[in-house]
Design an enzyme around this catalytic site. Structure first.
Site, mmCIF file in Angstrom:
data_model
loop_
_atom_site.group_PDB
_atom_site.id
_atom_site.type_symbol
_atom_site.label_atom_id
_atom_site.label_comp_id
_atom_site.label_asym_id
_atom_site.label_seq_id
_atom_site.Cartn_x
_atom_site.Cartn_y
_atom_site.Cartn_z
ATOM 1 N N LYS A 1 12.465 6.359 31.387
ATOM 2 C CA LYS A 1 12.279 7.339 32.453
ATOM 3 C C LYS A 1 11.273 6.870 33.502
ATOM 4 O O LYS A 1 11.317 7.331 34.641
ATOM 5 C CB LYS A 1 11.834 8.682 31.868
ATOM 6 N N ARG A 2 10.389 5.961 33.135
ATOM 7 C CA ARG A 2 9.403 5.496 34.115
ATOM 8 C C ARG A 2 10.071 4.683 35.240
ATOM 9 O O ARG A 2 9.485 4.487 36.297
ATOM 10 C CB ARG A 2 8.317 4.657 33.444
#
Length: 484
Positions: free
Chosen positions: A249-250
């Site tokens: 998700k980063r």
């Protein structure tokens, strides 16, 4: 190993504990392409044995993601949790054949031995003490209701296979602990459930991420102990972000559904995903779905990690926006324009011929459906906003620009026919009369009509806006320039 002639059966087997992520979608696509290429069946199995984390919402998200991509499965969905009786029966078969044994060691006892091994700076491995229990002692403990797990007895030697991606892979069996196949409550561990289901589903090829390589020797041992033919294995490279780390998700959106809502076309998403770990050869990048199917082969699968580049995805989407049938874009663009509050789908449908012409012009300069919406705004709104950078660049000398646009407005207003050819001839004549290049006239005009520095050809813009709206825009821009 060559690709098959007989019909293969492949499966995509996600756990319903979250959304359909990019890596899962890529795995599903490769399985789907393989069976389409070789005339087999693509099966879907929901591995919902983790009841605490599995949700109906996640299952629905998996279905919706696959359906949006067009990756339809060929038989009814298999829910792994419903196969518990067979998993248990296969575990009992392993016991009966001597391939597995009952282990009565408690979790606390195992943890204590693990700590002792760590204190000796040794790696812990189960020492098979329960496998050495006399049969009578085993029977006594079972009769007494003492809880136990079922452990697989790993044979000596090595376990190896020819991977369709990584070639020959071998694991020394001495490095594989006697692993649990059934827990004390009778539920199967992952490897047991997977092998039992794959045998029952007659899976011929297991194509999955290479994070599963360490599971494969255990699964091969189970196949053999259950007397089943081994499938072919293909372990696909992991997907990394631009920083070389595992995609997460980063790095931004990792759910396929997010890209759907960002205006990415399913055909573009499939094309982009296909190139994450596979090369069709000959430097081919942009492909239709039929072309991907025709070109797909395990020979093109790559070993090294694939890099997920969002800019490349946008570029790919732009290529597909330009080449897919306009009818594929029309409903998506109409819904997006309605969501943006620029026009209703009904209004656009009523002007379908005009709307089709607009989309055909805008899509060649767009990378996403959202780009099309932004570019369409000047053609759908009555009043426009002038981009400050466009004003600063093209309207530097305001009095001179106002005078030039005034002359442009008069010349256009005098036209009998509002057609691109007539407009171009008239405005090029005006430029010649004033001793300026056409661009010196067309660029300020573009800002006056759209508020932007980039648009389709200026005469197409005039035609799409129509005579009345074009002249009103020119008058408004002249007023704005003279008021400054």
């Amino acid at each position: 190993m060559s690709d098959p002639v007989t019909a293969p059966r492949l499966r995509f087997a996600p756990s319903p504990t979250g959304y359909l992520h990019v890596g899962g979608a890529r795995t599903a696509l490769f399985n789907w392409l393989y069976v389409k290429r070789y005339g087999g069946q693509f099966l879907l199995r929901i591995e919902d044995t983790d009841k605490a984390r599995s949700t109906q919402e996640s299952t629905r998200a998996i279905f919706e993601g696959l359906e949006w991509l067009g990756l339809r499965w060929d038989e009814e969905v298999v829910y792994q949790g419903a196969n518990l009786p067979r998993h248990q029966e296969d575990g009992r078969r392993l016991l009966a054949s001597g391939a597995a044994y009952r282990c009565f060691c408690t979790a606390a006892e195992l943890e204590e031995r693990r700590r002792e091994a760590e204190a000796r700076k040794e790696s812990f491995k189960y020492d098979r003490r329960c496998d050495r229990l006399p049969p009578a002692e085993v029977e006594r403990r079972v009769s007494a209701g003492e809880p136990y797990v079922v452990r697989f007895r790993v044979p000596e030697g090595s376990t190896e296979w020819v991977d369709l991606v990584h070639d020959r892979i071998a694991f020394p069996n001495k490095d594989i602990e006697d692993f649990v196949v059934l827990r004390s409550d009778g539920t199967p561990i992952y490897n047991m459930a997977v092998v039992s289901d794959d045998i029952a589903m007659r899976i011929t090829h297991v194509m999955r991420g290479d994070d599963h390589i360490s599971n494969t020797p255990k699964q091969i041992l189970l196949y053999r102990a259950l007397g089943a033919e081994l499938p072919h294995f293909a372990h696909l490279p992991m997907i990394h972000g631009l920083d070389g780390k595992k995609l997460s998700k980063r790095h931004g959106a990792t759910a396929v559904g997010d890209y759907q809502h960002m205006g990415i076309l399913p055909s573009a998403m499939l094309n982009f995903l296909a190139l994450l770990g596979w090369s069709p050869g000959n430097d081919i990048e942009v492909m239709t779905i039929p072309q991907m199917i025709e070109l797909f082969s395990t020979h093109g699968l790559q070993k090294k990690a694939a890099i997920f580049d969002p800019k490349k995805l946008e570029w790919m989407n732009g290529q597909h926006l330009s080449m897919v049938p306009l009818d594929d874009i029309l409903p998506r663009a109409a819904r997006a324009i309605e969501t943006a509050g620029l026009a209703t789908v009904a209004e656009l449908t009523a002007r379908e011929e005009w709307f089709r012409a607009l989309l055909d012009l805008l899509r060649v300069r767009a990378r996403t459906i959202d780009d099309i919406v932004r570019q369409a705004a000047p053609y759908l709104k009555e009043e426009i906003d002038y981009d400050p950078d466009a004003v600063a660049k093209q309207w530097k000398d305001r009095p001179a620009t106002a005078e030039l646009l005034d002359a442009t407005r008069d010349r256009l207003a005098s036209l009998e026919r509002w057609q691109p050819e007539a407009m171009e001839a008239s405005l090029r004549t005006l430029a010649e009369e004033r001793g300026v290049a056409g661009g010196k006239l067309f660029q300020p005009l573009r800002v006056a009509l759209t508020g932007l520095t980039v648009s389709p050809g200026i005469f197409d813009v005039l035609a799409l806006l129509g005579r009345d709206r074009s002249l009103r825009r020119l008058e408004a821009s002249i007023r704005a320039l003279r008021a400054a």
